[in-house]
Scaffold this motif. Structure first.
Motif, PDB file in Angstrom:
ATOM      1  N   LEU A 199      13.510   3.277 -11.085  1.00 17.56           N
ATOM      2  CA  LEU A 199      12.563   3.197  -9.969  1.00 17.56           C
ATOM      3  C   LEU A 199      12.343   1.772  -9.453  1.00 17.56           C
ATOM      4  CD1 LEU A 199       9.842   5.714 -11.210  1.00 17.56           C
ATOM      5  CD2 LEU A 199      11.545   6.067  -9.418  1.00 17.56           C
ATOM      6  N   VAL A 215      12.864   1.199  -5.554  1.00 20.10           N
ATOM      7  CA  VAL A 215      11.808   1.686  -4.659  1.00 20.10           C
ATOM      8  C   VAL A 215      10.533   0.877  -4.836  1.00 20.10           C
ATOM      9  CG1 VAL A 215      12.693   4.023  -4.441  1.00 20.10           C
ATOM     10  CG2 VAL A 215      11.151   3.487  -6.324  1.00 20.10           C
ATOM     11  N   LEU A 218      11.102  -2.223  -2.684  1.00 20.97           N
ATOM     12  CA  LEU A 218      11.005  -1.850  -1.268  1.00 20.97           C
ATOM     13  C   LEU A 218       9.541  -1.670  -0.863  1.00 20.97           C
ATOM     14  CD1 LEU A 218      13.941   0.698  -0.861  1.00 20.97           C
ATOM     15  CD2 LEU A 218      13.771  -1.580   0.174  1.00 20.97           C
ATOM     16  N   ALA A 219       8.765  -0.999  -1.727  1.00 20.04           N
ATOM     17  CA  ALA A 219       7.348  -0.804  -1.441  1.00 20.04           C
ATOM     18  C   ALA A 219       6.602  -2.129  -1.468  1.00 20.04           C
ATOM     19  CB  ALA A 219       6.738   0.162  -2.456  1.00 20.04           C
ATOM     20  N   SER A 222       0.963   2.318  -2.151  1.00 18.06           N
ATOM     21  CA  SER A 222       2.154   3.123  -2.405  1.00 18.06           C
ATOM     22  C   SER A 222       2.096   3.633  -3.840  1.00 18.06           C
ATOM     23  CB  SER A 222       3.431   2.303  -2.199  1.00 18.06           C
ATOM     24  OG  SER A 222       4.565   2.986  -2.710  1.00 18.06           O
ATOM     25  N   TRP A 225       4.522   4.036  -5.721  1.00 19.43           N
ATOM     26  CA  TRP A 225       5.486   3.291  -6.537  1.00 19.43           C
ATOM     27  C   TRP A 225       4.885   1.985  -7.028  1.00 19.43           C
ATOM     28  CZ3 TRP A 225       8.479   6.973  -7.546  1.00 19.43           C
ATOM     29  CH2 TRP A 225       8.880   7.875  -6.575  1.00 19.43           C
TER      30      TRP A 225
END
Length: 295
Positions: free
Chosen positions: A43, A46, A49-50, A173, A175
């Protein structure tokens, strides 16, 4: 409807945990450590990115808020596998499914969420299914007292972990919340493993595949879906719906291991479904009244 499906998918994927644990030969602490480590690695893209998207609003103080749920998750993962091996399977199953009984207290003191009478009724109906399933198999044996206590502690830490997911629903987010928790919990599990085991290695590629399965199915798809659902559902609603793990696990065990469920399984499943319907409908009613501005 999509939110209900999200919640049910989280419950289903979490139910695969017991199937994979049963297939693995690793010590409980290493199962917890590697499932969390692999999930953190998978993970991490992501997460970054978050973080790039929300870095202006995501502060280091929010990472500190991940410390307590990470500790609770690490203790839950280790103690559940440990306690289940110290007592009868029925005892462990019954105790770990008592989360809805402690959640109202946690919801009141930690989240300030009130539980209505209809939610209590639905909870009691669902819990009656757990009692039916365990009736005649649960044993009060002094030699298994330690295992029962460990399982109860594991259940309490899981309930508190879910409660903190409700508290931290304001993260920009999911994440940015889950991945730091997994990474922190993995470090705690590896520290515990290093202090209590002779080796931290995985002995075969089969175990690597099983731990990757643990990382993807119950840890990533399951726990992330549950924590995401806590943005929409009250903690008590999620705790009651989460009881259906034993339903999914029973069906999977039937398919994979040819473990034919007893007749009481189907009655227990019907009671859990009925109780969950009462709780979810009551939660929807309460939410609708709040939108209309009623107290």
């Amino acid at each position: 409807m999509l939110r209900i499906l999200l919640l049910l998918s989280g419950v289903f994927f979490c139910s695969t945990s017991v199937i994979i644990i049963r297939s693995s030969e690793l010590p409980p602490a290493l199962v917890a450590a590697y499932r969390l480590l692999f999930a953190s690695i998978l993970l991490s893209p992501v997460f970054f990115l978050a973080w790039r998207k929300h870095r202006k609003t995501f502060a280091a103080t929010q990472l500190k808020r991940c410390l307590i749920p990470a500790g609770l998750l690490a203790v839950h993962f280790i103690s559940w596998a440990w306690g289940a091996r110290l007592t009868y399977v029925a005892n462990a199953t019954l105790i770990i499914n008592l989360t809805p009984m402690v959640m109202p207290f946690l919801a009141h003191f930690l989240i300030r969420e009130q539980v209505t009478r209809r939610e209590i009724l639905g909870t009691l109906i669902a819990l009656s299914g757990v009692i039916v399933l365990s009736y005649g198999a649960f044993r009060i044996d002094p030699s298994y007292l330690k295992g029962n206590i460990v399982c109860f502690a594991s259940m309490t830490t899981f309930a508190a972990y879910l409660a903190y997911g409700r508290i931290n629903k304001d993260f920009p987010s999911i994440w940015l919340y889950m991945v730091p928790i997994y990474a922190m919990a993995a470090l705690l599990c590896f520290a515990f493993s290093a202090a209590s085991l002779d080796s931290l290695s995985i002995v075969s590629w089969r175990e690597v595949a099983l731990m990757l399965g643990m990382a993807v199915l119950p840890t990533t798809l399951g726990h992330v879906a549950l924590n995401r659902s806590l943005r929409y559902f009250a903690a008590q609603t999620l705790a009651v719906v989460n009881l259906h793990q034993f339903v999914f696990a029973g069906i999977l065990g039937w398919i994979i291991f040819s473990d034919v469920p007893p007749g009481s399984f189907f009655l227990a499943a019907a009671l859990c479904v009925s109780g969950a319907v009462v709780v979810v409908r009551e939660a929807a009613r309460v939410a609708a009244e709040r939108r209309r501005g009623k107290p």
